[in-house]
Design a protein around this motif. Structure first.
Motif, PDB file in Angstrom:
ATOM      1  N   ARG A  78      24.451 -17.055  -4.537  1.00 20.12           N
ATOM      2  CA  ARG A  78      23.811 -17.278  -3.235  1.00 20.12           C
ATOM      3  C   ARG A  78      23.502 -15.982  -2.496  1.00 20.12           C
ATOM      4  O   ARG A  78      22.935 -16.000  -1.414  1.00 20.12           O
ATOM      5  CB  ARG A  78      24.708 -18.170  -2.375  1.00 20.12           C
ATOM      6  N   ILE A  79      23.906 -14.857  -3.058  1.00 23.96           N
ATOM      7  CA  ILE A  79      23.631 -13.571  -2.399  1.00 23.96           C
ATOM      8  C   ILE A  79      22.156 -13.218  -2.586  1.00 23.96           C
ATOM      9  O   ILE A  79      21.622 -13.290  -3.701  1.00 23.96           O
ATOM     10  CB  ILE A  79      24.583 -12.491  -2.966  1.00 23.96           C
ATOM     11  N   ALA A  80      21.497 -12.871  -1.487  1.00 28.60           N
ATOM     12  CA  ALA A  80      20.038 -12.715  -1.532  1.00 28.60           C
ATOM     13  C   ALA A  80      19.592 -11.408  -2.184  1.00 28.60           C
ATOM     14  O   ALA A  80      18.722 -11.397  -3.057  1.00 28.60           O
ATOM     15  CB  ALA A  80      19.475 -12.804  -0.106  1.00 28.60           C
ATOM     16  N   ASP A  81      20.211 -10.304  -1.802  1.00 24.58           N
ATOM     17  CA  ASP A  81      19.772  -8.993  -2.282  1.00 24.58           C
ATOM     18  C   ASP A  81      20.121  -8.854  -3.778  1.00 24.58           C
ATOM     19  O   ASP A  81      21.288  -8.944  -4.166  1.00 24.58           O
ATOM     20  CB  ASP A  81      20.492  -7.915  -1.453  1.00 24.58           C
ATOM     21  N   SER A  82      19.096  -8.598  -4.619  1.00 29.38           N
ATOM     22  CA  SER A  82      19.351  -8.663  -6.058  1.00 29.38           C
ATOM     23  C   SER A  82      20.295  -7.570  -6.543  1.00 29.38           C
ATOM     24  O   SER A  82      21.135  -7.818  -7.415  1.00 29.38           O
ATOM     25  CB  SER A  82      18.037  -8.647  -6.842  1.00 29.38           C
ATOM     26  N   SER A  83      20.223  -6.371  -5.975  1.00 28.27           N
ATOM     27  CA  SER A  83      21.138  -5.344  -6.502  1.00 28.27           C
ATOM     28  C   SER A  83      22.576  -5.624  -6.069  1.00 28.27           C
ATOM     29  O   SER A  83      23.513  -5.435  -6.853  1.00 28.27           O
ATOM     30  CB  SER A  83      20.680  -3.925  -6.130  1.00 28.27           C
ATOM     31  N   ARG A  85      23.747  -8.604  -5.534  1.00 24.04           N
ATOM     32  CA  ARG A  85      24.147  -9.778  -6.325  1.00 24.04           C
ATOM     33  C   ARG A  85      24.557  -9.367  -7.738  1.00 24.04           C
ATOM     34  O   ARG A  85      25.600  -9.777  -8.254  1.00 24.04           O
ATOM     35  CB  ARG A  85      22.991 -10.783  -6.369  1.00 24.04           C
ATOM     36  N   GLU A  86      23.737  -8.518  -8.349  1.00 22.19           N
ATOM     37  CA  GLU A  86      24.040  -8.125  -9.729  1.00 22.19           C
ATOM     38  C   GLU A  86      25.326  -7.307  -9.810  1.00 22.19           C
ATOM     39  O   GLU A  86      26.129  -7.477 -10.731  1.00 22.19           O
ATOM     40  CB  GLU A  86      22.872  -7.337 -10.340  1.00 22.19           C
ATOM     41  N   TYR A  87      25.514  -6.452  -8.830  1.00 29.52           N
ATOM     42  CA  TYR A  87      26.746  -5.656  -8.832  1.00 29.52           C
ATOM     43  C   TYR A  87      27.959  -6.592  -8.722  1.00 29.52           C
ATOM     44  O   TYR A  87      28.924  -6.487  -9.482  1.00 29.52           O
ATOM     45  CB  TYR A  87      26.740  -4.637  -7.682  1.00 29.52           C
ATOM     46  N   ALA A  88      27.890  -7.539  -7.772  1.00 32.67           N
ATOM     47  CA  ALA A  88      29.021  -8.463  -7.572  1.00 32.67           C
ATOM     48  C   ALA A  88      29.244  -9.317  -8.817  1.00 32.67           C
ATOM     49  O   ALA A  88      30.390  -9.548  -9.225  1.00 32.67           O
ATOM     50  CB  ALA A  88      28.774  -9.345  -6.345  1.00 32.67           C
ATOM     51  N   ASP A 138      25.140  -7.765   1.862  1.00 33.79           N
ATOM     52  CA  ASP A 138      23.918  -8.551   1.810  1.00 33.79           C
ATOM     53  C   ASP A 138      23.357  -8.784   3.220  1.00 33.79           C
ATOM     54  O   ASP A 138      22.147  -8.782   3.440  1.00 33.79           O
ATOM     55  CB  ASP A 138      24.280  -9.894   1.153  1.00 33.79           C
ATOM     56  N   ARG A 139      24.273  -8.984   4.179  1.00 31.15           N
ATOM     57  CA  ARG A 139      23.850  -9.250   5.555  1.00 31.15           C
ATOM     58  C   ARG A 139      23.685  -7.972   6.378  1.00 31.15           C
ATOM     59  O   ARG A 139      23.513  -8.034   7.587  1.00 31.15           O
ATOM     60  CB  ARG A 139      24.852 -10.189   6.228  1.00 31.15           C
ATOM     61  N   GLY A 140      23.784  -6.836   5.721  1.00 28.11           N
ATOM     62  CA  GLY A 140      23.493  -5.581   6.404  1.00 28.11           C
ATOM     63  C   GLY A 140      24.659  -4.941   7.124  1.00 28.11           C
ATOM     64  O   GLY A 140      24.480  -3.976   7.874  1.00 28.11           O
TER      65      GLY A 140
END
Ligand code: ADP
Ligand code: ASP
Ligand code: MG
Length: 446
Positions: A78-83, A85-88, A138-140
């Motif tokens: 559900r994490i929006a930012d792809s980098s 998300r991929e790291y997590a 993700d939320r800045g």
């Protein structure tokens, strides 16, 4: 700085993690340190998986493992930012590979030492904080994820480790102060021994972690965020009429926690008290409420809250040798100590002594050692009810109301706390709900 601790129910889903981050987002100027538990019931599930592996039940531990993996991976998807998300997702893969290797090891040798058990249980918080941190990025938010094992130093009691406070304080200051002002994310519950091995602080120990961190940082506040509006007059799952208490003394809260109110962990209280850090209990789903403030003193007298523990076992030793004998109780308690059993309530008469034990394991060794003193009786399926309040018995009217309301309940034992802050009753488990609700509504519902 403020230390904000979020329990399992507060981080159970990505939606809940978002509510947590909404709360943290309002507090950025207070330099928040966010202490997180494992997601939902993850620690219980890890216990189940470890036990299944210890029995060699591969299907069962793999089933639990797969379920846990899905829940965590689902949150990361559900994490929006792809980098981010991929790291997590990569971090989760590494952690789940380690869990799998550990569980396979346990299942092969069908043995699980406390050290291994602590290692497996530590993953709940490690997984949760990866997700909380990723979502914060993700939320800045300017989030930094620390590893609590670098902060909290313990001895080798791996599953109920004792904290080395001096070294712990030094480490917390060294790691956290330089980054104060950013959103600091750390795990509750987990720590490391002087030898570098992972340890845990005992079930429910995230509150303790948060309190240790708040004390070391001399935080302005420690807030324990959970799924109820604060400390209530009774567990609302047992008595729906329970009411939130605005403020409580440390002594009352510790007493309540000791006698079964798991809303705050007993030892939570101490490190924060020692440094005068105010503690609040608040509801993540209801953040506009102030919750309960736990402070060093309240002048409120009389009944404040109830707690219960069930099942409890009553052991009674009948012995005529007790008559006028000194040292008798000491010898009896030495046996409980030898069996590492902690006693909740004690009541004595001239020829007998009764004690209660909280949900005890196999008692055959204890029973045969006690038999040397006389006849020993054991009653299972009992429940403990504890009424807490300052100077409870200042007004005799309270005593009258308590016992009058319980006139239809078969009370097995009574102990009037020596400190005048508690009254403890033992009743059969089947009467618990009825007793506690009657007592509660007599004392607390206007
Ligand atoms: P967390 O996951 O946040 O650590 P816990 O489950 O450990 O939460 O503690 C919160 C729960 O404690 C509540 O859901 C409630 O059922 C229970 N509880 C027991 N006694 C009390 C009490 N006196 N006041 C409030 N909650 C209580
Ligand atoms: N996750 C740990 C437990 O369930 C610690 C905590 O939540 O306080 O016991
Ligand atoms: Mg808890």
């Amino acid at each position: 700085m403020v230390v904000l601790k979020f329990g399992g129910s507060s981080v159970a889903t990505i939606e809940m993690i978002d509510s947590v981050l909404d709360i943290v987002g309002q507090r950025l100027d207070e330099a928040p340190v966010l202490v997180s538990s494992a997601m939902g019931k993850t620690t219980d599930r890890l216990v189940e998986a470890t036990e299944a592996a210890g029995r060699g039940d591969r299907d069962e531990y793999r089933r639990v493992y797969t379920e846990l993996r899905e829940v965590h991976e689902d949150a990361v998807r559900r994490i929006a930012d792809s980098s981010v998300r991929e790291y997590a997702a990569g971090r989760l893969t590494d952690l789940f590979d380690e869990i799998q290797a550990l569980l396979t090891g346990v299942s092969l040798i069908q043995e699980c030492s406390p050290r291994t058990r602590a290692a497996v249980l530590s993953f709940g918080e490690r997984l949760a904080t990866e997700i909380v941190h990723a979502r914060a990025c993700d939320r800045g938010f300017d989030s930094v994820l620390l590893d609590s094992r670098d902060l909290i130093r313990t001895d080798d009691e791996f599953t109920a480790a004792n904290v080395d406070f001096r070294e712990t304080e030094r480490q917390i200051k060294a790691y956290v102060i330089p980054i104060a002002g950013r959103v600091v994310v750390v795990q509750g519950f987990i720590a490391r021994t002087a030898g570098g091995v992972t340890s845990t602080l005992g079930r429910g120990g995230s509150d303790y972690s948060a309190s240790i961190i708040a004390a070391a940082l001399e935080a302005e506040k420690l807030e324990i965020w959970t799924d109820v509006d604060g400390i209530m007059t009774m567990d609302p799952r047992i008595v729906p009429e329970a009411q939130t208490i605005d403020s409580m003394s440390y002594d009352e809260a510790a007493e309540l926690a000791f006698f079964g109110a798991r809303v705050v962990h007993p030892s939570t209280i101490q490190p924060a008290v020692d440094r005068g850090v105010p503690v609040f209990v608040r509801n993540t789903r209801n953040p506009d409420l102030a919750g309960t403030r736990i402070s060093d003193a309240t002048d409120i007298e009389g009944p404040r809250a109830l707690a219960s523990k069930s099942p409890t076992t009553v052991i009674t030793i009948h012995s005529s040798r007790m008559l006028n004998a000194y040292g008798f109780l000491a010898r009896i308690f030495a046996i409980f100590e030898r069996h590492r059993l902690s006693v909740d309530v004690v009541a004595t008469s001239e020829v007998s002594v009764s004690v209660t034990l909280d949900d005890p394991p196999d008692l055959s060794g204890l029973m045969s050692d006690l038999a040397a003193f006389g006849r020993v009786e054991r009653e299972d399926d009992q429940a403990l009810i504890c009424l807490v309040g300052n100077r409870l018995w200042r007004r005799s009217e309270t005593v009258a109301r308590v016992f009058d309301s319980l006139r239809d309940i078969p009370i097995r034992l009574i102990s009037l706390g020596s400190s005048d802050v508690n009254l403890t009753l033992i009743v059969p488990s089947e009467a618990l709900q009825r007793a506690v609700r009657t007592l509660h509504n007599t004392l607390f519902v206007p």
